[in-house]
Structure formats: C-alpha cells, structure tokens
Design a protein around this motif. Structure first.
Motif, PDB file in Angstrom:
ATOM      1  N   MET A  16       0.651  -1.191  -0.005  1.00 22.47           N
ATOM      2  CA  MET A  16      -0.037   0.025  -0.086  1.00 22.47           C
ATOM      3  C   MET A  16       0.704   1.312   0.061  1.00 22.47           C
ATOM      4  N   THR A  17       0.279   2.163  -0.862  1.00 26.24           N
ATOM      5  CA  THR A  17       0.884   3.759  -0.887  1.00 26.24           C
ATOM      6  C   THR A  17       0.734   4.471   0.298  1.00 26.24           C
ATOM      7  N   THR A  18       1.188   5.590   0.265  1.00 27.78           N
ATOM      8  CA  THR A  18       0.762   6.534   1.456  1.00 27.78           C
ATOM      9  C   THR A  18      -0.889   6.699   1.374  1.00 27.78           C
ATOM     10  N   SER A  19      -1.175   7.220   0.153  1.00 26.17           N
ATOM     11  CA  SER A  19      -2.559   7.591  -0.166  1.00 26.17           C
ATOM     12  C   SER A  19      -3.535   6.388   0.077  1.00 26.17           C
ATOM     13  N   MET A  20      -2.859   5.068  -0.361  1.00 23.09           N
ATOM     14  CA  MET A  20      -4.046   4.046   0.081  1.00 23.09           C
ATOM     15  C   MET A  20      -4.054   3.808   1.687  1.00 23.09           C
ATOM     16  N   ILE A  21      -2.971   4.091   2.366  1.00 22.35           N
ATOM     17  CA  ILE A  21      -3.055   3.961   3.736  1.00 22.35           C
ATOM     18  C   ILE A  21      -3.985   4.849   4.302  1.00 22.35           C
ATOM     19  N   GLN A  22      -4.065   5.942   3.774  1.00 19.71           N
ATOM     20  CA  GLN A  22      -5.111   7.032   4.375  1.00 19.71           C
ATOM     21  C   GLN A  22      -6.516   6.662   3.955  1.00 19.71           C
ATOM     22  N   LYS A  23      -6.563   5.955   2.795  1.00 23.49           N
ATOM     23  CA  LYS A  23      -8.065   5.645   2.356  1.00 23.49           C
ATOM     24  C   LYS A  23      -8.570   4.198   3.011  1.00 23.49           C
ATOM     25  N   TYR A  24      -7.581   3.342   3.341  1.00 26.08           N
ATOM     26  CA  TYR A  24      -8.150   2.029   3.896  1.00 26.08           C
ATOM     27  C   TYR A  24      -7.481   1.750   5.254  1.00 26.08           C
ATOM     28  N   CYS A  25      -7.050   2.344   5.935  1.00 26.83           N
ATOM     29  CA  CYS A  25      -6.453   2.213   7.228  1.00 26.83           C
ATOM     30  C   CYS A  25      -7.062   3.105   8.318  1.00 26.83           C
ATOM     31  N   GLY A  26      -8.240   3.429   8.218  1.00 28.47           N
ATOM     32  CA  GLY A  26      -8.873   4.420   9.036  1.00 28.47           C
ATOM     33  C   GLY A  26      -9.139   3.754  10.489  1.00 28.47           C
ATOM     34  N   MET A  27      -9.102   4.554  11.475  1.00 30.14           N
ATOM     35  CA  MET A  27      -9.422   3.885  12.777  1.00 30.14           C
ATOM     36  C   MET A  27      -9.963   5.175  13.700  1.00 30.14           C
ATOM     37  N   ASP A  28     -10.786   4.567  14.774  1.00 27.09           N
ATOM     38  CA  ASP A  28     -11.339   5.462  15.766  1.00 27.09           C
ATOM     39  C   ASP A  28     -10.280   6.315  16.636  1.00 27.09           C
ATOM     40  N   LYS A  29     -10.783   7.078  17.107  1.00 25.13           N
ATOM     41  CA  LYS A  29      -9.801   8.005  18.132  1.00 25.13           C
ATOM     42  C   LYS A  29      -9.204   7.366  19.169  1.00 25.13           C
ATOM     43  N   GLU A  30      -9.883   6.606  19.778  1.00 29.67           N
ATOM     44  CA  GLU A  30      -9.324   5.469  20.829  1.00 29.67           C
ATOM     45  C   GLU A  30      -8.189   4.683  20.494  1.00 29.67           C
ATOM     46  N   THR A  31      -8.449   4.218  19.204  1.00 28.16           N
ATOM     47  CA  THR A  31      -7.380   3.020  18.569  1.00 28.16           C
ATOM     48  C   THR A  31      -6.181   4.248  18.199  1.00 28.16           C
ATOM     49  N   LEU A  32      -6.453   5.106  17.478  1.00 27.77           N
ATOM     50  CA  LEU A  32      -5.483   6.122  17.053  1.00 27.77           C
ATOM     51  C   LEU A  32      -4.657   6.880  18.124  1.00 27.77           C
ATOM     52  N   SER A  33      -5.406   6.993  19.122  1.00 33.29           N
ATOM     53  CA  SER A  33      -4.390   7.436  20.456  1.00 33.29           C
ATOM     54  C   SER A  33      -3.655   6.442  20.976  1.00 33.29           C
ATOM     55  N   LEU A  34      -4.155   5.222  21.063  1.00 35.05           N
ATOM     56  CA  LEU A  34      -2.954   4.219  21.545  1.00 35.05           C
ATOM     57  C   LEU A  34      -1.927   3.905  20.622  1.00 35.05           C
ATOM     58  N   LEU A  35      -2.146   3.961  19.041  1.00 34.50           N
ATOM     59  CA  LEU A  35      -0.888   4.084  17.983  1.00 34.50           C
ATOM     60  C   LEU A  35       0.085   5.140  18.308  1.00 34.50           C
ATOM     61  N   LYS A  36      -0.609   6.259  18.525  1.00 34.24           N
ATOM     62  CA  LYS A  36       0.331   7.542  18.790  1.00 34.24           C
ATOM     63  C   LYS A  36       0.986   7.294  20.052  1.00 34.24           C
ATOM     64  N   GLU A  37       0.441   6.986  21.074  1.00 33.93           N
ATOM     65  CA  GLU A  37       1.131   7.027  22.153  1.00 33.93           C
ATOM     66  C   GLU A  37       2.360   5.934  22.298  1.00 33.93           C
ATOM     67  N   ASN A  38       2.168   4.824  21.505  1.00 36.13           N
ATOM     68  CA  ASN A  38       3.387   3.993  21.538  1.00 36.13           C
ATOM     69  C   ASN A  38       4.509   4.476  20.501  1.00 36.13           C
ATOM     70  N   CYS A  39       3.934   5.125  19.459  1.00 32.22           N
ATOM     71  CA  CYS A  39       4.871   5.538  18.450  1.00 32.22           C
ATOM     72  C   CYS A  39       5.841   6.849  18.974  1.00 32.22           C
ATOM     73  N   GLU A  40       5.172   7.605  19.881  1.00 29.22           N
ATOM     74  CA  GLU A  40       6.100   8.579  20.528  1.00 29.22           C
ATOM     75  C   GLU A  40       7.044   8.049  21.546  1.00 29.22           C
ATOM     76  N   LYS A  41       6.507   7.046  22.247  1.00 26.21           N
ATOM     77  CA  LYS A  41       7.325   6.261  23.144  1.00 26.21           C
ATOM     78  C   LYS A  41       8.644   5.752  22.777  1.00 26.21           C
ATOM     79  N   TYR A  42       8.450   5.118  21.457  1.00 31.38           N
ATOM     80  CA  TYR A  42       9.807   4.287  20.876  1.00 31.38           C
ATOM     81  C   TYR A  42      10.312   5.387  19.888  1.00 31.38           C
ATOM     82  N   SER A  43       9.931   6.432  19.696  1.00 31.14           N
ATOM     83  CA  SER A  43      10.281   7.345  18.503  1.00 31.14           C
ATOM     84  C   SER A  43      10.446   6.547  17.109  1.00 31.14           C
TER      85      SER A  43
END
Length: 512
Positions: A435-462
């Motif tokens: 998947m390209t970047t545009s496809m990720i935006q199109k097919y990999c949507g998630m709700d706020k709670e799920t996105l918050s979990l992903l963001k928290e871990n991504c910031e934790k491990y840089s």
C-alpha cells in the motif's frame, strides 16, 4: 542474396528477436561472425564446422560471413549455433529447407552434430510469441519447457541432420520427449504441525504471510527460528499461472530449472549463506544475471544469522525491499529484475547468543554494538520483530501441535482474497504491504481511541513515519485475518506486540 534464420537473445529476463544472416563470398575459406557476440558466439565457428561435417554435409570452401542483427546490441550464449549452421547450409545450397523463415531456431551444437539443451528457453519462446513466430525448433532436452507457452508449435530434435531433414520435408518427425514423464517438483514435507510451543511466533508468521510483511526473529541458538522460516512458504497462497511463468523464466535464465524444463509451481525459498557476495545477493556480474533477491521473487528470501552479513551487502537490500525490483547497471546497459519477495530474517540477541538468560555474559555495550551491525534503515523496513523463546525438549514431548500448514494457509488465502478485492483497481498492488501513502489514508482509518493508542506507542519508541505506516499496514492485515471491515483496538495491540526488539532495546542500559 543472404539467407536469414530467426533466433532470439536475452536482455535481463526478457527475450528479443535476432536475425541470423549468412552469405558466401569468393576468397580464402574462413568463417567470420559479426554482430557484437560474446566469447561463446565467437567460438561457435569451430563447433559449427565440426557439427556440419559430422552430420554428413559439406562446409562451403568460401568466405562465410554470419551477421547477428541488430548489430548494435551485445549478444551472449551458444544457442545461436543451430540457427547459424542452418543458415550456412541453406545459403550454400547444401540443403533445400522449405519455409525456413517461418521458424525460430534455438540450440547449441556439439562437435558430433547433436543438439544440446540451452538455458533461457522460456523467455526466448515468449519473445517468439510476442513477435508473431508460431513455430520454433529447440533441443529435445528443452521440449517440455518450450511447451509451457501454449500458442507456439514446438519441434524438438536431438541432432542437426534430423532438423535438416525435417525442414526439407522428408517426413522426419520431431524427436520430442513425448510421452516420457519427467520428474516434477516434489511436494514439500515441511509443515507447521512440526512446530510446538511457539504459538505466539506462529501467529506473527501468519500475520506476516497474510499481508506480505517482512519479519525478523530474535532468539538463542536452537529455539526454532530457522524451523519457522522454512515453513513460511507452505502457508503462502498457491501461485497463479502468471506468477509461475514469471519465476520459471528467471530460473531458466539462471540455469536452475530442475530437469532443465519443469514449471516452478512452488513458491521459492532462498537462504543464501552470510558470506554471499553483493553480486550473488542482488544480481550482477559481467552478464548481469539475477541474484538471490530475484530468485526469491514471489517467494521468501531468508537471511539467517543476519548480523554476520556485511553491512554493505545488507544496505544494498534497501531498494529491492521497497521497490520490489532491482536495477543492475553495467557498461553494456541496464537490466531490471523483479524482486517481490517476503523478507524473513533471524539473528541471535547478543554475541554469545543467550541474552537475557543466565548463560549470557555479554555487557550492554557489547549487545548494543552487536545489534548496531544492522543499520537503522534496514530495521525500519522490517515490519514484524519477534523474540523467540526456547522451549525445553522434554516439555515439547508432552505438547500437541497447535495448527498445521493447511489450516494456516486457508487463513492466509482468505485474508489475501480480501486484499485482492480491495486493490482490484490499484495497478501493481495485491497485498497490504504494498500500500502507498494515499492507500493507507484510504483503507487504514481508525477511531480516536485506537489512533490514540498507536500515537502513544509511536512517541514512546520514537518511530519514524515509515515504521508508523508499516504498523498501519499490519493492523489492516490483522483486521483482514478476522474479516473485520475497520481496524480495531485489538488489531493495533496485536501489531504493537510484534515489535519485541524495540521493547528489548529500551530495557537495556545505554552505554555512552
């Protein structure tokens, strides 16, 4: 007027037509071959003269000029021999071949006049089909490979004299392998049913296989890393006819077809040793042959003892992993080979191999230095990073196997079917890993709670943006395995659990 015989040459993994022209001139008897041929082409003159005489014909006592057109492209191989011999015999009126121009001719001549099998038959037959040639003469040993292309009439012979008599219409049938059954590929005896006590790792392997994601296994010696890797091809979807022909073409050029002419119908598994050269892994050499990354096309490339590979060799994998192809540039030209493989690797956790167990005596500095042999850009391109923990032998005896390859393959195929339907309108994309970047935006949507979990871990491990995109692609695959329409919190938790190396590194003391 010169006599012309049609043949073929190979550039990269594609064949293209070559016209063999022969003419006779008055003068000292000699044979001259022009048209930018390699050493094998230049040496053909001796083979041709000996083969013609052995077959009972007379080599002309004139100056013979053979031209391989187009004359501005370098050509290699001994498969022009038969075409050149037929052109000489026809031009000297030693034989009277009928409709010689309708045939494509491929074959190497032996000194006794027999015709030897050649490599690269399949791409040359495909070139014949593309260029409107419907009749091809090949060595008897290459008959079955040539017959893989359905719209071509193949005539196979074991010797020069038989080919000549056939072309003269003297009722000689082609000497094909006919009804003789040649051994095909053996079904794999490897099965995930042999794996016990590694359910978490098997789940990670299924996730990787379902989306075409790259995978790294870290564990002490003898814990089952190689065992798992060898069985991953058994859970990948069966190859389509076009995929089989594509990989067979690559193996034909490399001279690796079993029995010389069988269709590759099992996904490749390539495991080069860590002392493999850069050219062996990526491809190259004087004639730019495909390397391990192309031989693993549509299959699995497994690098065991990853840290033992030279850093220069590993870093050369960056472009093939991302682009799914490799470009080899030489003075003679640039060749592009396909390299759409699943990248699976294994390594020890430390120099002694036993971190974090009691047997390990490595310092944090030694462990960090050991792992730094793998560059950050390569680690960024590996989606699944799982630690493999050993299971005691006597514990294994009492365990039952959890799942077999057939069950796991059904799960993978169901997920891949969802992806194929999703990307039906996307050219060149058939799995989540592509998947390209545009496809990720199109097919990999998630709700706020799920996105918050992903963001928290991504910031934790840089995590870099590339790693975050890979996590989102993997989460999409996790949802596909369960048949879910949207990415759920459980999917994100599953893929975050596949980044063990990040957690392990954060636990170690940083030594400055």
């Amino acid at each position: 007027m010169a006599t012309m015989v049609r043949s073929f040459a190979i550039q990269g993994i594609e064949g293209y037509p070559v016209e063999i022209e022969a003419t006779l001139l008055e003068g000292m008897p000699m044979l001259s071959i022009i048209g930018l041929g390699d050493q094998a082409v230049r040496e053909a003159g001796e083979r041709i003269q000996a083969a013609i005489n052995s077959a009972g014909y007379q080599f002309p006592k004139k100056k013979v000029i053979l031209s391989l057109a187009p004359g501005d492209i370098r050509k290699r191989g001994s498969h022009f021999d038969l075409g050149m011999a037929l052109a000489i015999l026809q031009e000297s009126e030693e034989v009277g071949a009928k409709n010689l121009g309708e045939y494509g001719v491929i074959g190497e001549l032996a000194l006794n006049g027999s015709i030897r099998p050649c490599t690269g038959i399949l791409p040359m037959i495909m070139a014949a089909s593309k260029n409107g040639i419907r009749k091809v003469i090949v060595p008897a040993g290459n008959y079955k490979e040539a017959k893989l292309i359905k719209n071509i009439e193949v005539f196979a012979f074991g010797g020069l004299s038989e080919a000549v008599r056939f072309l003269e219409g003297k009722g000689v049938s082609s000497q094909t392998v006919g009804e003789e059954e040649l051994p095909g590929e053996q079904n794999s005896v490897l099965d995930f049913a042999d794996v016990k006590g590694q359910d978490e790792l098997i789940d990670a392997a299924v996730l990787a296989a379902a989306g075409g994601h790259n995978m790294l296994m870290i564990g002490e010696p003898g814990c089952g890393k190689t065992m798992i890797a060898q069985r991953i091809p058994t859970i990948l979807p069966e190859m389509t006819e076009s995929e089989s022909l594509e990989i067979t073409k690559i193996y034909s050029i490399a001279g690796l077809l079993k029995n010389g002419h069988t269709l590759v119908n099992a996904r490749p598994f390539r495991a080069p040793h860590h002392n493999a050269s850069l050219n062996a892994l990526i491809g190259g050499g004087v004639n730019a042959l495909p390397g391990e990354v192309s031989l693993a096309h549509n299959g699995v490339l497994f690098l065991d003892e990853l840290t033992e590979f030279s850093r220069r060799t590993l870093d050369a994998l960056r472009q093939p992993i991302e682009d799914k192809k490799v470009c080899i540039s030489r003075v003679n030209g640039t060749n592009t080979f396909p390299a759409n493989f699943m990248f699976v690797t294994a390594m020890n956790p430390c120099p002694c191999g036993y971190y974090p167990g009691k047997k390990c005596r490595c310092t944090d500095y030694e462990i960090i230095k050991y792992r730094s042999r793998i560059s950050g850009p390569i680690m960024d391109r590996i989606d699944v990073q799982k630690e493999v923990h050993p299971v005691g032998y006597f514990e294994l005896e009492s365990m039952a196997s959890s799942r077999d390859s057939k069950t796991l393959r059904n799960m993978v195929e169901a997920a891949r079917k969802i992806q194929q339907e999703r990307f039906a309108d996307e050219e060149g994309v058939n799995s989540n890993a592509q998947m390209t970047t545009s496809m990720i935006q199109k097919y990999c949507g998630m709700d706020k709670e799920t996105l918050s979990l992903l963001k928290e871990n991504c910031e934790k491990y840089s995590y870099s943006a590339r790693v975050i995109h890979k996590l989102m692609r993997m989460a999409r695959t996790s949802a596909d395995l369960d048949g879910a329409e949207k990415i759920r919190r459980t999917d994100v938790e599953r893929v975050l659990g596949c980044r063990d190396l990040d957690k392990s590194s954060s636990r170690m003391m940083v030594v400055t």
